[in-house]
Enzyme design. Structure first.
Site, PDB file in Angstrom:
ATOM      1  N   ASP A  51      32.183  47.755  44.113  1.00  0.00           N
ATOM      2  CA  ASP A  51      32.175  46.345  43.951  1.00  0.00           C
ATOM      3  C   ASP A  51      33.098  46.197  42.745  1.00  0.00           C
ATOM      4  OD1 ASP A  51      29.644  43.765  44.039  1.00  0.00           O
ATOM      5  OD2 ASP A  51      31.650  43.824  43.304  1.00  0.00           O
ATOM      6  N   ASN A  71      42.675  32.073  44.040  1.00  0.00           N
ATOM      7  CA  ASN A  71      43.588  31.027  44.634  1.00  0.00           C
ATOM      8  C   ASN A  71      44.068  29.990  43.534  1.00  0.00           C
ATOM      9  OD1 ASN A  71      42.060  28.352  44.484  1.00  0.00           O
ATOM     10  ND2 ASN A  71      40.642  29.475  45.670  1.00  0.00           N
ATOM     11  N   VAL A 115      36.673  38.389  46.762  1.00  0.00           N
ATOM     12  CA  VAL A 115      36.616  38.791  45.386  1.00  0.00           C
ATOM     13  C   VAL A 115      36.320  37.740  44.364  1.00  0.00           C
ATOM     14  CG1 VAL A 115      37.906  40.168  43.611  1.00  0.00           C
ATOM     15  CG2 VAL A 115      37.881  40.880  45.796  1.00  0.00           C
ATOM     16  N   ASP A 116      36.999  36.672  44.754  1.00  0.00           N
ATOM     17  CA  ASP A 116      36.971  35.448  43.762  1.00  0.00           C
ATOM     18  C   ASP A 116      35.599  34.766  43.584  1.00  0.00           C
ATOM     19  OD1 ASP A 116      39.011  32.398  43.876  1.00  0.00           O
ATOM     20  OD2 ASP A 116      38.012  33.459  42.357  1.00  0.00           O
ATOM     21  N   SER A 159      45.426  39.987  48.404  1.00  0.00           N
ATOM     22  CA  SER A 159      45.929  39.364  49.579  1.00  0.00           C
ATOM     23  C   SER A 159      45.502  39.938  50.983  1.00  0.00           C
ATOM     24  CB  SER A 159      47.387  39.340  49.448  1.00  0.00           C
ATOM     25  OG  SER A 159      47.732  38.216  48.796  1.00  0.00           O
ATOM     26  N   TYR A 191      43.908  36.049  52.908  1.00  0.00           N
ATOM     27  CA  TYR A 191      45.215  35.870  53.044  1.00  0.00           C
ATOM     28  C   TYR A 191      46.057  36.414  53.751  1.00  0.00           C
ATOM     29  CZ  TYR A 191      44.965  32.552  49.073  1.00  0.00           C
ATOM     30  OH  TYR A 191      44.506  31.394  48.054  1.00  0.00           O
TER      31      TYR A 191
END
Ligand code: APR
Length: 181
Positions: free
Chosen positions: A15, A29, A38-39, A128, A132
């Site tokens: 992680d 983003n 992840v964000d 991504s 994404y």
């Protein structure tokens, strides 16, 4: 686990919020206001200091949001990493909208910021390849080539740690990376 580019690129299953590196890279983003994947994990683990720093960046340098491929650096808050480098990966739209170049820019710009700030170790997620939709096979070739070129340009970077959440993702990467050494 395998390593590449003279041991400067390592592959790990973990992680990213637990990696004690100089900078953990966030697959953000453009709003820089957080999200999922992840964000979400980085904002949760790092705490409100990261969002506060991102709001400051939006209020000054990037009032319209961070463009795809660009990168900015903030505190890592409570995470073991010292900094977070936020970068915005391309949304995959079939591969004919310049996605490869934009994805390569994420890796190149993140490593460049780290070198400018005299940071030596970075951890990257597979930018991504989640929300994404960038296919992991294509992303492996693009990211490995971009990382190797950036490491050749920035000898001060000691380690780029590629952090995979799932073993299958690490295996796909290892099968399709194009590192030359
Ligand atoms: N540590 C390491 N890797 C992780 C973690 C984690 N804690 N969580 C997810 N991943 C992996 C995913 O399995 C995927 O392979 O990171 C990769 C990137 O997935 P996303 O986080 O979905 O990032 P991305 O595809 O670039 O989409 C970015 O998603 O969360 C939103 O706000 C974000 O809008 C942005 C978009």
């Amino acid at each position: 686990m395998k390593s590449f580019v003279g041991g400067r690129v390592t592959i790990t299953l973990s992680d990213i919020t637990r990696e004690a590196v100089d900078a953990a890279v966030n697959a953000a983003n453009g709003s820089l206001m957080g999200g999922g994947g992840v964000d979400g994990a980085i904002h949760r683990a790092g705490g409100p200091g990261i969002l506060a720093a991102c709001k400051q960046i939006r209020a000054t340098r990037y009032p319209d949001g961070l463009p795809t491929g660009e990168a900015v650096i903030t505190t890592a808050g409570r995470m073991p990493a010292r900094y977070v480098i936020h970068t915005v990966g391309p949304v995959y739209r079939g591969g004919n909208s310049g996605e490869a170049g934009k994805l390569a820019n994420c890796y190149r710009n993140a490593i460049s910021i780290a070198a400018e700030r005299k940071l030596a170790t970075l951890a990257f997620p597979a930018i991504s390849t989640g929300v994404y939709g960038y296919p992991s096979v294509e992303a492996a070739a693009v990211s490995s080539q971009a990382i190797e070129r950036a490491l050749d340009a920035h000898p001060s970077i000691r380690e780029v740690r590629l952090v995979f959440f799932r073993e299958s993702d690490a295996e796909t990467f290892l099968r399709h990376q194009v590192f030359t050494r």
